[in-house]
Design an enzyme around this catalytic site. Sequence first.
Site, PDB file in Angstrom:
ATOM      1  N   HIS A 128     -15.139  46.719 -29.905  1.00  9.23           N
ATOM      2  CA  HIS A 128     -14.891  45.422 -29.283  1.00  9.23           C
ATOM      3  C   HIS A 128     -15.675  45.231 -27.985  1.00  9.23           C
ATOM      4  CE1 HIS A 128     -11.736  43.447 -31.737  1.00  9.23           C
ATOM      5  NE2 HIS A 128     -11.391  44.675 -32.066  1.00  9.23           N
ATOM      6  N   ASP A 158     -10.885  40.611 -34.246  1.00 12.94           N
ATOM      7  CA  ASP A 158      -9.609  40.773 -34.939  1.00 12.94           C
ATOM      8  C   ASP A 158      -9.111  39.385 -35.319  1.00 12.94           C
ATOM      9  OD1 ASP A 158      -9.744  43.489 -34.457  1.00 12.94           O
ATOM     10  OD2 ASP A 158      -8.409  43.429 -32.721  1.00 12.94           O
ATOM     11  N   GLU A 176      -7.756  48.962 -40.876  1.00 13.32           N
ATOM     12  CA  GLU A 176      -7.184  47.769 -40.241  1.00 13.32           C
ATOM     13  C   GLU A 176      -7.585  46.530 -41.038  1.00 13.32           C
ATOM     14  OE1 GLU A 176      -8.569  47.709 -36.217  1.00 13.32           O
ATOM     15  OE2 GLU A 176      -7.677  49.647 -35.726  1.00 13.32           O
ATOM     16  N   HIS A 223      -9.560  43.802 -38.728  1.00  9.23           N
ATOM     17  CA  HIS A 223     -10.717  44.115 -37.877  1.00  9.23           C
ATOM     18  C   HIS A 223     -12.006  44.045 -38.687  1.00  9.23           C
ATOM     19  CE1 HIS A 223     -12.761  46.633 -34.613  1.00  9.23           C
ATOM     20  NE2 HIS A 223     -13.631  46.663 -35.610  1.00  9.23           N
TER      21      HIS A 223
END
Length: 238
Positions: free
Chosen positions: A134, A141, A203, A206
Amino acid sequence: MKPYHAIPIKDCGEPLVVIPPESFALVYPHPYQRLGAPYGHQSPYQLRAGVLRALQNAQGWLQRQQPRWRIQIFDAYRPIAVQQFMVNHTLEELRQRRYPNQASLSEDQHRTLMAEVIQFWAIPSNDPRTPPPHSTGAAVDICLVDATGDPIPMGSPIDEISERSWPDFFADKADPEAQRFHHHRQVLHQAMTTAGFCRHPKEWWHFSLGDQLWAWLQREANPSQPAIACYGRAEDGA
């Protein structure tokens, strides 16, 4: 280190740009700012320019399939200080849940909980060779919302530290609700991969494009391809 940290970075120099709020649904107030994360003058709703263009393409594909749905941005750019804040915050949440009557952890307890945290949170490294995804401005996200802004059910909330966060957790579950969760995750996945993104293996929310994790996943899918990340740690933007 994660396996993807071995991928070399040759940053293309694209700037961070603000995600236009009229183009996507944004989570307000931002969940980490609400906790007190130290963004300073930075906006969490920033991406590299090329990543934003790809995200707009993903939303275009989504709305051709589901005209009343939109991509909702939960989180995008994170300065290193925010990454550290959120790792500490998540560790403390786990401590309170697992050991509510202890004021502090033993070394073994701390090590065990931290191992769980870093399955879902990248290490807040200041080393330019190993930036958190990030912090490159190349990771985002996201979830899906309908025309009224209500969330499309995904089966688990963003940032949940459990196996329910794994993208295919509901794939082999027989009950109709679980299959609905899996279908929604697949719609999100297809929208993003059509635009060139790769999804984090653990995830469902993500996605990234051009960072080390993306390049590593590309190489895993095609080992004959050279793997280079085109986005390293981002410079300060807006």
